[in-house]
Design an enzyme around this catalytic site. Structure first.
Site, PDB file in Angstrom:
ATOM      1  N   CYS A 190       0.849  -1.198   0.000  1.00  0.00           N
ATOM      2  CA  CYS A 190       0.000   0.000   0.000  1.00  0.00           C
ATOM      3  C   CYS A 190       0.883   1.245   0.000  1.00  0.00           C
ATOM      4  O   CYS A 190       2.114   1.159  -0.060  1.00  0.00           O
ATOM      5  CB  CYS A 190      -0.917   0.010   1.229  1.00  0.00           C
ATOM      6  SG  CYS A 190      -0.007   0.098   2.786  1.00  0.00           S
ATOM      7  N   ASP A 214      -0.967  26.753 -32.670  1.00  0.00           N
ATOM      8  CA  ASP A 214      -0.177  27.308 -33.759  1.00  0.00           C
ATOM      9  C   ASP A 214      -0.882  26.919 -35.058  1.00  0.00           C
ATOM     10  O   ASP A 214      -1.713  26.006 -35.075  1.00  0.00           O
ATOM     11  CB  ASP A 214       1.238  26.736 -33.716  1.00  0.00           C
ATOM     12  CG  ASP A 214       2.098  27.241 -34.856  1.00  0.00           C
ATOM     13  OD1 ASP A 214       2.064  28.451 -35.133  1.00  0.00           O
ATOM     14  OD2 ASP A 214       2.771  26.409 -35.487  1.00  0.00           O
ATOM     15  N   CYS A 252       3.566   1.357   2.653  1.00  0.00           N
ATOM     16  CA  CYS A 252       4.788   0.621   2.299  1.00  0.00           C
ATOM     17  C   CYS A 252       5.703   1.497   1.446  1.00  0.00           C
ATOM     18  O   CYS A 252       6.924   1.514   1.628  1.00  0.00           O
ATOM     19  CB  CYS A 252       4.434  -0.641   1.530  1.00  0.00           C
ATOM     20  SG  CYS A 252       3.479  -1.853   2.472  1.00  0.00           S
TER      21      CYS A 252
END
Length: 687
Positions: A13, A377, A16
């Site tokens: 998780c 552009d 950890c």
């Protein structure tokens, strides 16, 4: 400083991940460390003179995890959650048998077998002065066992083990979606060695090798087609769904599928430096970069542990019920809250990569979801970038049409601008000899000047000619106006100080550009702007055809940054979409810079925050839509986690929830948040 990316085994998780991160940062010589539980990867920047991989691995091992060097395109090891099935099956059998037969020894065995890994990890966490889910659950199991509630203790341990496995499975699904980018890489290559044709590992192919690719095979290298014709499915790299025709001289990419004819491909890159490998490396690096919202949540999480311990102690002081206090600790653990953002960011970046959209970090994914303005552009972005000469007009008798084109081609020969290349291509088509100019200078946004046979040639806008004291008359103005009304760009050609003619060049809008603009509006983009150095008439003509109503024309490259700042101040976050090289200053100024069509190029990868592998404007809308959906998923996860945790804490404090119920609730919240984030992996796909 060296930056390394490593695989971490044993993480369950976000807590950890935090443990591994702290272990790495404590190693002397480490300047920066970032660990992502969702990808199972760690990024570490360190001084090689002060430390090495073995020292990093030892520090991570001491914290209870394993650090590995990831192998490119290697087969993944069996996930840890699959390895747990036999133990969980035995624990389940012991629990059911003990409950059914009312045999306490079986329940004790189930409790010990189920709780040992949890207690071991809890002891390691306490040694690091880290209170996490394992510490809280281990405390709950020991508390239940100490008062003789072995059935409850075994149930809590089993539920936590099952929950970890389910959470591991869902996270592994997300990791596989990232790793699957490299699954497209072929394992072997058929290479010509003299008169022989041999099969070698694709990783051993060298630059210059001639690779034989038959129909239905994957192209093993980045390279150029030496001979043959075929259609190639490039979806793995560019996200394009329609195969692209390839012939001699065309570029092809490793991992793409040769559909029809046979090709001989000359390798231009080694396997480790292929476009596909670089995409995977870029995506991996991007997923290590936290979004701003995640950094905020991490700061909150530091305050939540002391808060939930305080709530548990208050519950114990008021009720004198140890089990109830431990239940409060279990349900208050903020795992779901911490997981909500990183899992969504990882899933969003992985989904974008599958579409040929490379988002360089969570901060850019988040920024794209908050955009108010998109600036395009014109040349090479809204238009195809493949202009062609449509009309030539002479204004003096000294030069015929061929001489006029020849003069302009000499001046444009060293130019990299698409309009200049169109003039040179036209001269080549007329089979004109185009010598190198004696001197050349590009005038950004205006045109070019060159010296040839001792005389100056100017090719470009009227402003360029006026600045060099070339006189213009009414007939010139009338001619320019007539062509610009039709969307043509007119290049004026001056030789020896006077106008000798004009060359009209036309560049068509990209296919489905109008659909992309419409989709951006549907997604809530408030303002869509064309920003170009071209003249207003030409710009308005193209803008009208693609559905853009605001045009800012005649803007020099160095002025675009200021225009973007102005739009940001007036409306909010701005994205700039350009070609990734000529628009680099504007891309850097925008909140999100998007570079178009960067397959196989290195410079454009560095120029923008989001890189589109294909010249497809629809990908811009896809990226914005995915980013908005990612923010929506994050908000859903955070709201659910907060409301669910508050509800469960209240229930636990009131005694309405048992230890077993608390363990179930804790796992449910994390799994729901992860599953919700994984919906992003299906974004844009048919239901």
């Amino acid at each position: 400083m060296k930056t390394g990316f490593y695989k971490v085994e044993g993480m369950r998780c976000a807590g950890c991940a935090g443990n591994v991160e702290r272990a790495l940062r404590a190693v002397p010589g480490v300047a920066e460390a970032s660990v992502n539980a969702a990808t199972g990867k760690a990024m570490c920047k360190f001084d090689e003179r002060a430390t090495n991989f073995d020292q990093l691995a030892a520090a991570v091992s001491k914290a209870g995890y394993k650090l590995d060097r990831p192998a490119i395109a290697s087969r993944a090891a069996v996930p840890w959650w699959k390895q747990q099935w036999p133990q969980v099956a035995v624990i389940t059998a012991l629990l059911i048998a003990g409950w059914w037969l009312n045999l306490k020894p079986l329940l004790i065995a189930a409790t010990v077998l189920g709780a040992l890994p949890i207690v071991w990890k809890a002891l390691k966490s306490l040694a690091r002065r880290d209170i996490n889910a394992e510490v809280l659950v281990a405390t709950g199991v020991i508390a239940a066992a100490s008062i003789g509630e072995f059935l409850a203790a075994a149930e809590v341990a089993l539920i936590m083990r099952l929950g970890e496995m389910l959470e591991g499975f869902t996270v592994e699904r997300c990791r596989r979606s990232v790793g699957s980018l490299l699954e497209h890489a072929p394992q072997t290559a058929r290479v010509r060695r003299g008169a022989d044709e041999i099969e070698i590992p694709a990783a051993d192919a060298q630059v210059g090798d001639l690779c034989v690719v038959r129909p239905g095979e994957k192209i093993p290298v980045d390279g150029l087609v030496e001979s043959g014709q075929s259609s190639v499915n490039q979806a793995a790299v560019t996200g394009e769904s329609v195969p692209v025709d390839k012939a001699a001289g065309d570029e092809v990419f490793s991992g793409t599928l040769n559909v029809s004819g046979a090709l001989i491909v000359k390798a231009t890159r080694a396997a480790a430096d292929s476009t596909l490998a670089r995409i995977a490396a870029l995506v991996e690096a991007a997923q290590q970069r936290e979004a701003p919202i995640q950094r905020t949540l991490d700061r909150w999480a530091k305050w939540m542990v002391p808060l939930m311990i305080t709530l548990s102690l208050l519950t114990l002081a008021v009720t004198h019920d140890v089990a109830r206090a431990i239940t409060v600790l279990i349900v208050a653990c903020p795992c779901a809250l911490v997981l909500a953002t990183p899992t969504a960011i990882v899933a969003g970046i992985a989904r974008a990569a599958r579409e040929g959209i490379l988002i360089k970090g969570g901060q850019y994914l988040e920024a794209a979801g908050r955009l108010k303005v998109v600036v395009f552009d014109k040349t090479g972005t809204l238009t195809r970038g493949e202009p062609s000469v449509t009309d030539v007009k002479r204004f003096c008798e000294e030069h015929d049409e061929a001489e006029l084109i020849g003069l302009a081609a000499v001046a444009e020969k060293m130019s990299q601008h698409p309009l200049g290349r169109a003039v040179v291509d036209h001269a080549d088509a007329m089979r004109l000899a185009v010598p190198d100019p004696a001197a050349f200078q590009a005038h950004h946004g205006e045109g070019v000047s060159a010296q040839h046979n001792g005389q100056r040639i100017l090719v470009g806008k009227r402003s360029l000619l006026e600045r060099h004291d070339v006189a213009l008359g009414a007939d010139h103005d009338e001619h320019l106006g007539a062509h610009e009304e039709h969307g043509h760009t007119t290049l004026m050609v001056a030789h020896d100080g006077k106008v000798c003619g004009t060359i009209c060049v036309s560049d068509e809008p990209r296919g489905r550009a109008d659909e992309a603009v419409t989709e951006l509006r549907r997604l809530g983009i408030e303002k869509i702007v064309m920003l170009t150095g071209d003249n207003p008439r030409v710009a308005r003509s193209i803008a009208t055809r693609v559905g853009i109503d605001q045009v800012e024309a005649g803007v020099m490259p160095e002025q675009k940054g200021a225009r973007i700042e102005s739009l940001r101040n007036a409306h909010g976050a701005v994205a700039m979409v350009g070609d990734g090289v000529n628009d680099a200053p504007a891309l850097a100024t925008a909140d999100v810079g998007v570079a178009m069509g960067v397959s196989g190029t290195d410079a454009a990868h560095e120029a923008a925050d989001i890189a589109l592998m294909a010249d497809d404007l629809g990908k811009v809308a896809f990226a914005v839509g995915l980013s908005r959906q990612t923010l929506k998923i994050i908000r859903q996860g955070l709201v659910f986690a907060l409301v669910f945790n508050l509800t469960m804490i209240t229930s636990a404090m009131d005694g309405l929830m048992s230890l077993v119920g608390g363990a179930i609730a804790h796992q449910i919240s994390s799994i729901v948040v992860i599953l919700n984030a994984m919906r992003l992996l299906r974004y844009g796909k048919p239901r």
